[in-house]
Design an enzyme around this catalytic site. Structure first.
Site, PDB file in Angstrom:
ATOM      1  N   SER A  32       0.836  -1.203   0.000  1.00 31.46           N
ATOM      2  CA  SER A  32       0.000   0.000   0.000  1.00 31.46           C
ATOM      3  C   SER A  32       0.868   1.249   0.000  1.00 31.46           C
ATOM      4  O   SER A  32       0.394   2.339  -0.312  1.00 31.46           O
ATOM      5  CB  SER A  32      -0.919   0.006   1.226  1.00 31.46           C
ATOM      6  N   ASP A  86       5.633  -7.169   2.520  1.00 21.60           N
ATOM      7  CA  ASP A  86       4.571  -7.507   1.569  1.00 21.60           C
ATOM      8  C   ASP A  86       5.198  -7.767   0.197  1.00 21.60           C
ATOM      9  O   ASP A  86       5.838  -6.882  -0.373  1.00 21.60           O
ATOM     10  CB  ASP A  86       3.625  -6.300   1.480  1.00 21.60           C
ATOM     11  N   GLU A  95      -0.512 -12.334  -1.525  1.00 22.93           N
ATOM     12  CA  GLU A  95      -1.946 -12.250  -1.804  1.00 22.93           C
ATOM     13  C   GLU A  95      -2.433 -13.450  -2.623  1.00 22.93           C
ATOM     14  O   GLU A  95      -1.769 -13.870  -3.575  1.00 22.93           O
ATOM     15  CB  GLU A  95      -2.256 -10.971  -2.597  1.00 22.93           C
ATOM     16  N   GLU A 131      -9.296  -9.252   3.936  1.00 26.90           N
ATOM     17  CA  GLU A 131      -9.579  -7.850   3.597  1.00 26.90           C
ATOM     18  C   GLU A 131     -10.890  -7.747   2.823  1.00 26.90           C
ATOM     19  O   GLU A 131     -11.140  -8.539   1.887  1.00 26.90           O
ATOM     20  CB  GLU A 131      -8.427  -7.286   2.741  1.00 26.90           C
TER      21      GLU A 131
HETATM   22  O1  KIV Z   1      -0.443  -3.382   1.629  1.00 25.81           O
HETATM   23  C1  KIV Z   1      -1.051  -3.321   2.713  1.00 25.81           C
HETATM   24  O2  KIV Z   1      -0.962  -2.349   3.459  1.00 25.81           O
HETATM   25  C2  KIV Z   1      -1.903  -4.442   3.071  1.00 25.81           C
HETATM   26  C3  KIV Z   1      -2.772  -4.313   4.275  1.00 25.81           C
HETATM   27  C4  KIV Z   1      -3.874  -3.382   4.040  1.00 25.81           C
HETATM   28  C5  KIV Z   1      -3.238  -5.621   4.764  1.00 25.81           C
HETATM   29  O3  KIV Z   1      -1.894  -5.436   2.398  1.00 25.81           O
END
Ligand code: KIV
Length: 281
Positions: A44, A82, A114, A181
């Site tokens: 994000s 992530d 994901e 989510e």
């Molecule tokens: O990228 C992110 O911040 C996320 C969260 C919202 C779970 O995947």
């Protein structure tokens, strides 16, 4: 330090826990000292830090740049990196190399991926080589174009059953936790009940074991309206606007700098506060 075993214990003991995103040294230090047990270097950051309209353009190198800063700031939190779009989808080998860089170069303690389907096998292989995996199902932003936008998932019985099936398969493959989510609260509650590993919700209602919010959303450090699932605990964008306007006005009127901000030329060294921040020295 918080470990994946602690996160499992939170669920086993029925303790709800918080996760927040962090993207830089200072916010990581502050959140860590505030006792947030899990910090996610989320992709994000592409939207809130870099101004992209989706997370898709974010590269692994960009993620690592931020992960390194977060790992320098945090001391106690479990740090999760992530995996950005196309850093793991093409092959298990790609996934292991990308996740390995997060651990080796980025200082992360685990990674988040994901989706279900092929990600289940990737999760198994990452776990086998010692890389803790957090799954992510429901509204998965890297699938934005396939979903036709950032839309709540799992509204039909068929969709909900598919998410539950993927959730169980990810647990079976070794995931240590699962982000849910943008799913109806009832769906998140069922999955949370059915899984042994903890679920962490965002826009998934109150029944998940943990909750996660994006740092900037939670602090009101955004322009525009917050999504329905966000609770704002501060209004930092308004506060920054107020402070910047006041500063500019003080400069214009000559109010700043005042005598208390000046250094002297009469030989006496101005008193130095040991905590004073000195740039470039
Ligand atoms: O990228 C992110 O911040 C996320 C969260 C919202 C779970 O995947």
């Amino acid at each position: 330090m918080t470990t994946v075993l602690d996160v499992q214990r939170f669920k086993d003991e029925g303790r709800h826990f918080a996760m927040l995103t962090a993207y830089d040294f200072l916010s990581a230090r502050i959140l860590d000292e505030a006792g947030i047990p899990i910090l996610l270097v989320g992709d994000s950051l592409g939207m809130v830090m870099l101004g992209y309209s989706t997370t898709l353009p974010v590269t692994l190198d960009e993620m690592l740049h931020h992960a390194k800063a977060v790992s320098r700031g945090a001391r106690q939190a479990l740090l999760v990196g992530d995996m950005p779009f196309m850093s793991y989808q093409a092959s298990v080998e790609d996934a292991i190399r990308s996740a390995g860089r997060f651990m080796q170069e980025g200082g992360m303690h685990g990674v988040k991926l994901e989706g279900g389907g092929p990600v289940i096998e990737i999760t198994r292989r990452l776990t086998e080589v010692g890389i803790p995996v957090m799954g992510h199902l429901g509204l998965t932003p890297q699938f934005v174009h396939q979903m036709g936008g950032f839309k709540v998932q799992g509204k039909t019985e068929g969709q909900a059953a598919r998410i539950l099936k993927d959730a169980k398969a990810l647990e079976q493959a070794g995931a240590f936790s699962l982000v849910l989510e943008g799913v109806p609260s009832k769906v998140a509650a069922t999955i949370t009940r059915e899984l042994h590993i903890p679920t962490i919700g965002i826009g998934a209602g109150p029944a998940t074991d943990g909750q996660v919010l994006v740092f900037h959303d939670m602090l009101g450090l955004t322009t525009g309206k917050a999504p329905k699932f966000v609770k704002r605990y501060a209004s930092l964008a308004d506060e920054i606007t107020r402070a910047a306007t006041a500063y500019a006005e003080d400069v214009r009127s000559g109010e700043f700098p005042g005598p208390e901000h000046e250094y002297t030329t009469n030989g006496s060294t101005p008193a130095r506060d040991p905590n004073e921040v000195r740039y470039g020295s």
